[in-house]
Design an enzyme around this catalytic site. Sequence first.
Site, short mmCIF file in Angstrom:
data_model
loop_
_atom_site.label_atom_id
_atom_site.label_comp_id
_atom_site.label_asym_id
_atom_site.label_seq_id
_atom_site.Cartn_x
_atom_site.Cartn_y
_atom_site.Cartn_z
N ASP A 151 -10.83 3.00 3.50
CA ASP A 151 -11.19 1.58 3.38
C ASP A 151 -12.68 1.39 3.10
O ASP A 151 -13.11 0.32 2.66
CB ASP A 151 -10.86 0.83 4.68
CG ASP A 151 -9.52 0.10 4.63
OD1 ASP A 151 -9.16 -0.40 3.55
OD2 ASP A 151 -8.86 0.03 5.68
N LYS A 161 0.84 -1.20 0.00
CA LYS A 161 0.00 0.00 0.00
C LYS A 161 0.88 1.25 0.00
O LYS A 161 0.60 2.21 -0.71
CB LYS A 161 -0.94 -0.02 1.22
CG LYS A 161 -2.04 -1.06 1.08
CD LYS A 161 -2.87 -1.27 2.35
CE LYS A 161 -3.85 -2.41 2.13
NZ LYS A 161 -4.68 -2.70 3.30
N GLN A 181 -4.67 -1.32 9.36
CA GLN A 181 -4.61 -2.67 8.77
C GLN A 181 -5.28 -3.67 9.71
O GLN A 181 -4.99 -3.70 10.91
CB GLN A 181 -3.14 -3.04 8.49
CG GLN A 181 -2.95 -4.35 7.75
CD GLN A 181 -3.53 -4.34 6.33
OE1 GLN A 181 -3.62 -3.32 5.68
NE2 GLN A 181 -3.96 -5.50 5.87
#
Length: 286
Positions: free
Chosen positions: A119, A52, A96
């Site tokens: 997200d 990422k 995460q």
Amino acid sequence: MAHIIDGKRISQEIKDELREQTAKLKEQGISGCLAVIQAGADPASSVYVRNKKRACEYIGIESRSFELPEETTEDELLALISQLNADETVTGILVQLPVPPQIDENKIIQAISPQKDVDGFHPHNVGALLSGLAGFVSCTPAGVIQLLKRSGIEIAGKSCVVVGRSNIVGKPMAVLMLRENATVTIAHSKTENLRSVCQQADILIVAAGRPKMIDASYIKEGAVIIDVGIHRNAENKLCGDVDYDSVLPLVRAVTPVPGGVGPMTIAMLMHNCVEALKQQGGVQEI
Ligand code: GUN
């Protein structure tokens, strides 16, 4: 001959489009930063986080890493999120998952400002998706829509079966397919006659989390198969939820594992990061 949907190529195309956009935004003095938080050192999470951050570098947005110890408390993580919510230089926040067991994942998701929730996991964004309003969409299902559209596969009016009902993939996937005017069925581990349900699908999207559970016997001839699963088999080789070799002779199109859905998740995260910086930079269109 089956069309092999090339997620690597399509994700690269999207990242290149985003790179152009961030360059134009920079000329207007608009830039952003993604805060990436990892609590603990789960090796798979470390790989995702590294990828990422690399993608941010490629498309031209800053990323800021917060690597927290496994023992991090919920209050400590909530305090960091609160600080990043208030920081105007941070345009996106990503924690995460999974988080260590002493931390309540739902509390963390709900603590992130919905405007920075790249997200798309916050209930505010999930609700917006369900209501057809603007908001961040979970990256993997958004990536599947892009794979289908950019491969010229029509969705409207088609019968779509989604196998799996997770908050991150199955549920938003079904809503997105509905938004594209597919006729949608959500199937899962408790579904009776799963095989015959799947056989009805023109587009079968599998996010069940079970290696090679879908073989040729589940598939209608000429169907499009999207495999969201990723597993390592006994020989350390990657495989999906679909038995690729078994279905290949029957299908119109299929995503491979690796190189199908996987690379799209990060491309769509980058898409959300650019949307976040446009919104927070007050840009409508560039
Ligand atoms: N863990 C596995 N997939 C994801 C994802 O898409 N986002 C985050 N934050 N964590 C994950």
